[in-house]
Design a protein around this motif. Sequence first.
Motif, short mmCIF file in Angstrom:
data_model
loop_
_atom_site.label_atom_id
_atom_site.label_comp_id
_atom_site.label_asym_id
_atom_site.label_seq_id
_atom_site.Cartn_x
_atom_site.Cartn_y
_atom_site.Cartn_z
N ARG A 133 10.69 94.63 5.99
CA ARG A 133 9.64 93.45 6.10
C ARG A 133 9.61 92.80 4.59
O ARG A 133 9.48 93.60 3.46
N CYS A 143 3.85 97.95 1.79
CA CYS A 143 4.38 97.33 2.77
C CYS A 143 3.20 97.17 3.93
O CYS A 143 2.48 98.26 4.11
N GLN A 145 3.37 96.64 7.17
CA GLN A 145 3.70 97.08 8.27
C GLN A 145 3.74 98.59 8.31
O GLN A 145 3.23 99.26 9.47
#
Length: 152
Positions: A133, A143, A145
């Motif tokens: 991502r 990150c 996610q």
Amino acid sequence: MTTDGGGDSDGSDGWRLDAAERQLDAEVIRVAPGGEYTSPAPEAGDLLLYVTAGSGHLECGSRLEAVDPGCVTWVPPGARHTLTAGAEGLGFLAVRAQPTPSTPPPPPGRDGTGPSGGEPACLLHRVCARCGRLAPQVADRYCAQCGDPLPS
């Protein structure tokens, strides 16, 4: 693209390229019957003229040349020219090389700042190694996610 349909004091009107990112300068000029178009300044480079409609003559230095539709003629650098329209007027396309700046602008800085602004071309420092991502913000360190740390 710019259209000038109002007519100029010399009896001509026409169309001109106005896009900033181009290597050619081009304009279509129409001269009223019996009117004249004289170049505003000596040509900085080569000029190609293509007659699209009507007839008349081109005066360039000591050269006098009849022109009609389909006629292509060249005006050398440093020359001035005058096109005189015949009884039905004269339309022509003028094409010349766009002047180039003497020195190119400096490239943007490594941090994405500089004359063109924006971010660096490489965004790998914002791509998560685990899930792939792209972090939405430059300052992100993890990150959004999967929570893994982003490459530094």
